[in-house]
Design an enzyme around this catalytic site. Structure first.
Site, PDB file in Angstrom:
ATOM      1  N   VAL A  23       0.826  -1.204   0.000  1.00 50.50           N
ATOM      2  CA  VAL A  23       0.000   0.000   0.000  1.00 50.50           C
ATOM      3  C   VAL A  23       0.861   1.256   0.000  1.00 50.50           C
ATOM      4  O   VAL A  23       0.550   2.254  -0.652  1.00 50.50           O
ATOM      5  CB  VAL A  23      -0.954  -0.007   1.213  1.00 50.50           C
ATOM      6  CG1 VAL A  23      -1.651   1.343   1.371  1.00 50.50           C
ATOM      7  CG2 VAL A  23      -1.987  -1.116   1.070  1.00 50.50           C
ATOM      8  N   ARG A  35     -22.395  -8.413  16.473  1.00 49.55           N
ATOM      9  CA  ARG A  35     -23.706  -8.402  17.124  1.00 49.55           C
ATOM     10  C   ARG A  35     -23.570  -8.495  18.640  1.00 49.55           C
ATOM     11  O   ARG A  35     -24.356  -7.919  19.381  1.00 49.55           O
ATOM     12  CB  ARG A  35     -24.556  -9.555  16.591  1.00 49.55           C
ATOM     13  CG  ARG A  35     -25.036  -9.340  15.164  1.00 49.55           C
ATOM     14  CD  ARG A  35     -26.023 -10.419  14.733  1.00 49.55           C
ATOM     15  NE  ARG A  35     -26.563 -10.134  13.403  1.00 49.55           N
ATOM     16  CZ  ARG A  35     -25.980 -10.502  12.273  1.00 49.55           C
ATOM     17  NH1 ARG A  35     -24.843 -11.174  12.306  1.00 49.55           N
ATOM     18  NH2 ARG A  35     -26.518 -10.198  11.109  1.00 49.55           N
ATOM     19  N   ARG A  36     -22.558  -9.238  19.100  1.00 48.55           N
ATOM     20  CA  ARG A  36     -22.297  -9.372  20.538  1.00 48.55           C
ATOM     21  C   ARG A  36     -20.821  -9.117  20.794  1.00 48.55           C
ATOM     22  O   ARG A  36     -19.958  -9.744  20.173  1.00 48.55           O
ATOM     23  CB  ARG A  36     -22.670 -10.768  21.034  1.00 48.55           C
ATOM     24  CG  ARG A  36     -24.166 -11.041  21.054  1.00 48.55           C
ATOM     25  CD  ARG A  36     -24.443 -12.409  21.644  1.00 48.55           C
ATOM     26  NE  ARG A  36     -23.892 -12.534  22.985  1.00 48.55           N
ATOM     27  CZ  ARG A  36     -23.872 -13.673  23.682  1.00 48.55           C
ATOM     28  NH1 ARG A  36     -24.362 -14.777  23.137  1.00 48.55           N
ATOM     29  NH2 ARG A  36     -23.371 -13.707  24.901  1.00 48.55           N
ATOM     30  N   LYS A  93     -23.548  -9.291  -2.777  1.00 51.03           N
ATOM     31  CA  LYS A  93     -24.109  -9.346  -4.125  1.00 51.03           C
ATOM     32  C   LYS A  93     -25.595  -9.023  -4.155  1.00 51.03           C
ATOM     33  O   LYS A  93     -26.093  -8.387  -5.088  1.00 51.03           O
ATOM     34  CB  LYS A  93     -23.853 -10.706  -4.787  1.00 51.03           C
ATOM     35  CG  LYS A  93     -24.608 -11.894  -4.213  1.00 51.03           C
ATOM     36  CD  LYS A  93     -23.783 -12.651  -3.235  1.00 51.03           C
ATOM     37  CE  LYS A  93     -24.483 -13.873  -2.674  1.00 51.03           C
ATOM     38  NZ  LYS A  93     -23.653 -14.549  -1.660  1.00 51.03           N
ATOM     39  N   GLY A 122     -16.488 -15.490  -5.317  1.00 49.79           N
ATOM     40  CA  GLY A 122     -15.476 -15.637  -4.286  1.00 49.79           C
ATOM     41  C   GLY A 122     -14.108 -15.130  -4.683  1.00 49.79           C
ATOM     42  O   GLY A 122     -13.914 -13.966  -5.032  1.00 49.79           O
ATOM     43  N   GLY A 175     -22.044 -29.436   4.554  1.00 54.78           N
ATOM     44  CA  GLY A 175     -21.902 -28.006   4.794  1.00 54.78           C
ATOM     45  C   GLY A 175     -21.927 -27.143   3.550  1.00 54.78           C
ATOM     46  O   GLY A 175     -21.677 -25.935   3.623  1.00 54.78           O
ATOM     47  N   ASP A 189     -29.375 -16.535  -5.837  1.00 50.74           N
ATOM     48  CA  ASP A 189     -27.982 -16.128  -5.645  1.00 50.74           C
ATOM     49  C   ASP A 189     -27.294 -15.935  -6.996  1.00 50.74           C
ATOM     50  O   ASP A 189     -26.626 -14.924  -7.229  1.00 50.74           O
ATOM     51  CB  ASP A 189     -27.253 -17.184  -4.812  1.00 50.74           C
ATOM     52  CG  ASP A 189     -25.774 -16.897  -4.664  1.00 50.74           C
ATOM     53  OD1 ASP A 189     -25.411 -16.095  -3.783  1.00 50.74           O
ATOM     54  OD2 ASP A 189     -24.974 -17.476  -5.427  1.00 50.74           O
ATOM     55  N   LYS A 193     -25.710 -12.377  -8.994  1.00 51.99           N
ATOM     56  CA  LYS A 193     -24.369 -12.304  -9.578  1.00 51.99           C
ATOM     57  C   LYS A 193     -24.439 -12.042 -11.083  1.00 51.99           C
ATOM     58  O   LYS A 193     -23.612 -11.297 -11.631  1.00 51.99           O
ATOM     59  CB  LYS A 193     -23.614 -13.593  -9.281  1.00 51.99           C
ATOM     60  CG  LYS A 193     -23.362 -13.796  -7.789  1.00 51.99           C
ATOM     61  CD  LYS A 193     -22.849 -15.190  -7.478  1.00 51.99           C
ATOM     62  CE  LYS A 193     -22.657 -15.383  -5.981  1.00 51.99           C
ATOM     63  NZ  LYS A 193     -22.269 -16.774  -5.638  1.00 51.99           N
TER      64      LYS A 193
END
Length: 421
Positions: A23, A35-36, A93, A122, A175, A189, A193
């Site tokens: 950079v 969220r927590r 997306k 991805g 999964g 989905d 895209k």
């Protein structure tokens, strides 16, 4: 700090020295919205906050990375960041497919960067090539496998002969499929895209609502068997292409559906949860981008590529390319879109049946490329493969076949993509 966010934080911490060199200045993690905040996430507690809006508004924040998902909250946070002149990197997306105009206009109005490589496929670099590498070329077609869940299911069906329900359960067990797989298996989905890819390729604003969509839930083991018999496999494709009518008027067709793909086509060998996108351009010819289309680490890789670009621009005072919609091409209705078809019918094997079926195709100017019959008696199977024809002409033909005096049952209709004209 879900799967993607956790990987982004890991890369920022583990590769801080490399990032500084790339950079030109240190990339400092100022805060993480969760969220927590009372859960140990392996980062200093003072970095965590439940007030995402306050984090985005901080004066010491130059770049906002959004990997929350969803629509309403991310939209408000991204617009707040852009309206403050902050750069935004997002993997969202669904948000971009519905609100790309509003978000891109905010970026342009405030001279801010908006990067979204991670929103499509991805880790596969396809957004930046369309926006930059091919900016001087004319893109004619983009076709891809952009959803890993559906590709895993269809690959499993092709390899094992199992039906859709069995393969979906296996995808869930491993999964690859969510508890509610609707967005994947019904094509939502992939449609989001496809809208992004079409917008970039054809310099025309395309939303998810413009995309014709069919999912894979009606694909059967018999469809897979039939595909194999004709040297094909079945893939859920996102297709974006220029269409020129008989008067020379140009439009674009954007659609998502399961289709037969010849085994000789490069997309046919893309199996499991992998993704691939093929781009066809005038000067560059055919280009193929292949790799892991989902997952924490692959998606984080794309996020980090955008983050480095945004950080460089901040440090050196440059700016990345913005939205290009100068072409403003109309979206072709699905009924006017031509392609080839594979029509699988159950017929009675009697004299005159084949002639009657062929006549219905001919009446609607749907040219037949090949005919194959299997079996005999009342349960014979007749397969007709067509030349290119419009969707409306094929739909009228299928409706007419069901009204013939002799029994014809159309078991399935699959488009045939990736073949010579």
């Amino acid at each position: 700090m879900g799967n993607v966010g956790t990987e982004v934080v890991r890369i920022l911490r583990d590769h801080a020295d490399d990032l500084r060199q790339r950079v030109g200045a240190p990339v400092v993690l100022r805060g993480i919205a969760v969220r927590r905040a009372d859960i140990d996430r392996g980062v200093p507690q003072e970095l965590l906050t439940t007030d995402a809006a306050a984090l985005v508004a901080r004066d010491d924040v130059d770049i906002v990375v959004e990997v929350i998902g969803g629509i309403d909250q991310p939209k408000s946070l991204i617009l707040a960041a852009l309206n403050s002149g902050k750069s935004v990197v997002t993997a969202n997306k669904a948000l971009l497919a519905d609100y790309t105009g509003e978000i891109a206009e905010a970026a342009e109005r405030n001279r801010a960067d908006l990067y979204f490589e991670a929103a499509v496929a991805g880790a596969i670099p396809v957004v930046r090539p369309l926006m930059q590498s091919l900016a001087g070329d004319r893109v004619n077609r983009v076709v891809g496998i952009v959803n890993g869940t559906t590709n895993f299911i269809l690959s499993a069906m092709a390899e094992t002969g199992a039906d859709y329900d069995v393969s979906l359960k296996e995808a869930g067990r491993l999964g690859y499929a969510e508890a509610d797989p609707t967005a994947d298996v019904e094509g939502y989905d992939a449609a989001a895209k496809a809208a992004i890819l079409a917008s970039l390729a054809f310099h025309t604003r395309v939303t998810a609502a413009d995309v014709y969509r069919e999912g894979i839930s009606k694909v059967t083991a018999e469809d897979m068997e039939t595909a194999s018999a004709v040297g094909c496999t079945v893939k859920l494709l996102a297709l974006c292409e220029r269409v020129v009518d008989s008067d020379g008027k140009e439009s674009i067709s954007v659609r998502v559906y399961p289709a037969l793909v010849p085994l000789t086509h490069p997309l046919a060998s893309v199996n499991g949860a992998f993704n691939a996108v093929v781009v066809e351009a005038d000067a560059a010819g055919r280009l193929m981008f292949y790799g892991q289309g989902a997952g924490g680490a692959p998606t984080a890789s794309a996020v980090m590529g955008d983050l480095v670009m945004a950080a460089r621009n901040k440090f050196y005072g440059g700016r990345g390319p913005g939205e290009s919609t100068y072409a403003m091409l109309p979206i072709a209705p699905i009924g006017d879109t031509p392609t080839r078809y594979h029509v699988n019918m159950q017929v009675a094997d009697r004299p005159g049946v084949l002639a009657g079926v062929a006549a219905e195709f001919s009446r609607r100017e749907v040219s037949i490329s090949a005919v194959r019959q299997e079996g005999a008696g009342d349960g014979a199977r007749l397969v007709v493969v067509t030349h290119r024809a419009t969707e409306s002409a094929l739909a009228e033909t299928v409706a007419a076949l069901s009204e013939l005096d002799f029994e014809v049952v159309v078991k399935s209709v699959l488009r045939l993509e990736g073949t010579a004209e």
